[in-house]
Design a protein around this motif. Structure first.
Motif, mmCIF file in Angstrom:
data_model
loop_
_atom_site.group_PDB
_atom_site.id
_atom_site.type_symbol
_atom_site.label_atom_id
_atom_site.label_comp_id
_atom_site.label_asym_id
_atom_site.label_seq_id
_atom_site.Cartn_x
_atom_site.Cartn_y
_atom_site.Cartn_z
ATOM 1 N N PHE A 1 -2.103 3.842 -2.655
ATOM 2 C CA PHE A 1 -1.496 5.025 -3.269
ATOM 3 C C PHE A 1 -0.963 6.014 -2.239
ATOM 4 C CE2 PHE A 1 -3.962 3.273 -6.791
ATOM 5 C CZ PHE A 1 -2.963 3.224 -7.755
ATOM 6 N N LEU B 1 -8.063 0.904 -11.941
ATOM 7 C CA LEU B 1 -7.085 1.142 -10.880
ATOM 8 C C LEU B 1 -6.263 -0.108 -10.568
ATOM 9 C CD1 LEU B 1 -9.302 3.413 -8.624
ATOM 10 C CD2 LEU B 1 -7.310 4.123 -9.957
ATOM 11 N N GLU C 1 -8.733 12.524 -9.375
ATOM 12 C CA GLU C 1 -7.372 12.026 -9.241
ATOM 13 C C GLU C 1 -6.907 11.472 -10.579
ATOM 14 O OE1 GLU C 1 -7.048 9.342 -5.912
ATOM 15 O OE2 GLU C 1 -8.183 10.672 -4.592
ATOM 16 N N LYS D 1 1.506 4.944 -10.582
ATOM 17 C CA LYS D 1 1.448 5.868 -9.457
ATOM 18 C C LYS D 1 0.284 6.853 -9.612
ATOM 19 C CE LYS D 1 6.379 6.134 -8.212
ATOM 20 N NZ LYS D 1 7.510 7.066 -7.958
ATOM 21 N N ARG D 2 -0.116 7.418 -8.501
ATOM 22 C CA ARG D 2 -1.033 8.560 -8.534
ATOM 23 C C ARG D 2 -0.208 9.814 -8.782
ATOM 24 N NH1 ARG D 2 -4.531 8.887 -3.433
ATOM 25 N NH2 ARG D 2 -2.532 9.384 -2.494
ATOM 26 N N LYS E 1 -3.887 14.670 -7.091
ATOM 27 C CA LYS E 1 -5.064 14.539 -6.234
ATOM 28 C C LYS E 1 -5.654 15.935 -6.080
ATOM 29 C CE LYS E 1 -6.462 12.280 -1.911
ATOM 30 N NZ LYS E 1 -5.968 11.559 -0.716
ATOM 31 N N PHE F 1 -3.959 8.994 -12.439
ATOM 32 C CA PHE F 1 -2.990 7.926 -12.226
ATOM 33 C C PHE F 1 -2.287 7.626 -13.550
ATOM 34 C CE2 PHE F 1 -6.402 7.589 -9.230
ATOM 35 C CZ PHE F 1 -5.823 7.228 -8.034
ATOM 36 N N GLN G 1 2.481 4.623 -1.954
ATOM 37 C CA GLN G 1 3.049 4.218 -3.238
ATOM 38 C C GLN G 1 4.572 4.350 -3.306
ATOM 39 O OE1 GLN G 1 1.133 6.639 -6.212
ATOM 40 N NE2 GLN G 1 2.238 8.496 -5.657
#
Length: 243
Positions: free
Chosen positions: A40, A79, A132, A122-123, A126, A134, A43
């Motif tokens: 990530f 994830l 976090e 995608k993230r 954060k 996603f 990414q």
């Protein structure tokens, strides 16, 4: 050591169906985190390289081995599904626990990973709180969200809304993938609170409702997913949702 800019992913996608990008996974949570961080953090390069017939491979699932708790196992599954990763198991099927087996056989998580659009997620966020978020777009306007905690102390109550996560104006059906429960429909502007266990994840399958009515019909989720049927009243949608 693993410099993403040195790889020609356009060429790689023309000659390979999948490729390992990073170091071999080990049977530990630290190893999972190092892979997640690398994927990530890079990414912007890796995400466009993935697609139907050409996949980034973050290595095997270690769910059912010895290094992960149940919460960490759910986090890895979630994830890897966001990353559109090939799902290869590494455990001994003769001795796998019922909890690990349930995670690996979760049909919705597998379906998200193998969504036919093939777009890697995608993230989005954060946080300083070590939470976090996603996101991955899916077929037919659906999407997947993962709320992930890097904390090691206690469950964290994370407050946000779909609007803050860049969802369009509208009403959404939400299904919790691991609790296998259909949640009350929510507007994009409605705040909700999601409780995330330490080193754990909450995964949602999100689907837009085409037309909002005061008395919603039983959501179509209930016809294809495990979860209760219910009727949701419009005046309940504006209230903060605690999950």
């Amino acid at each position: 050591k693993f410099v993403v800019s040195q790889v020609n992913y356009t060429l790689l996608g023309q000659i390979c169906n999948l490729w390992r990008n990073y170091a071999d996974i080990q049977d530990s949570w630290d190893s999972v985190l190092s892979i997640v961080d690398w994927f990530f953090d890079n990414q912007d390069v890796l995400q466009p390289a993935a697609g139907p017939g050409q996949w980034n491979d973050p290595d095997m699932l270690i769910i059912g081995d010895f290094g992960l708790s149940m919460d960490q196992s759910r986090a890895q599954m979630a994830l890897w599904a966001i990353m559109a990763a090939p799902l290869f198991m590494s455990n001994d099927l003769r001795t796998i626990s019922s909890g690990a087996r349930a995670i690996l056989q979760n049909k919705i998580a597998i379906g998200i990973s193998q969504d036919r659009l093939g777009i890697q997620g995608k993230r989005l966020i954060k946080e300083k709180s070590q939470i976090e978020v996603f996101w991955r777009p899916l077929a037919k306007g659906s999407s997947a969200l993962v709320f992930f905690s890097r904390r090691s102390d206690m469950p964290y109550r994370y407050t946000t809304s779909l609007k803050e996560l860049s969802y369009k104006t509208g009403v959404y059906e939400v299904y919790d993938v691991f609790s296998e429960q259909l949640l009350p429909q929510m507007k994009d502007s409605s705040e909700f609170v999601v409780s995330i266990n330490p080193s754990g994840a909450v995964m949602w399958y999100v689907n837009p409702v085409a037309e909002w009515r005061k008395e919603a019909e039983p959501p179509r989720f209930s016809e294809k997913l495990i979860g209760p049927k219910f009727h949701q009243h419009a005046n309940e949608v504006d209230a903060p949702l605690v999950l």
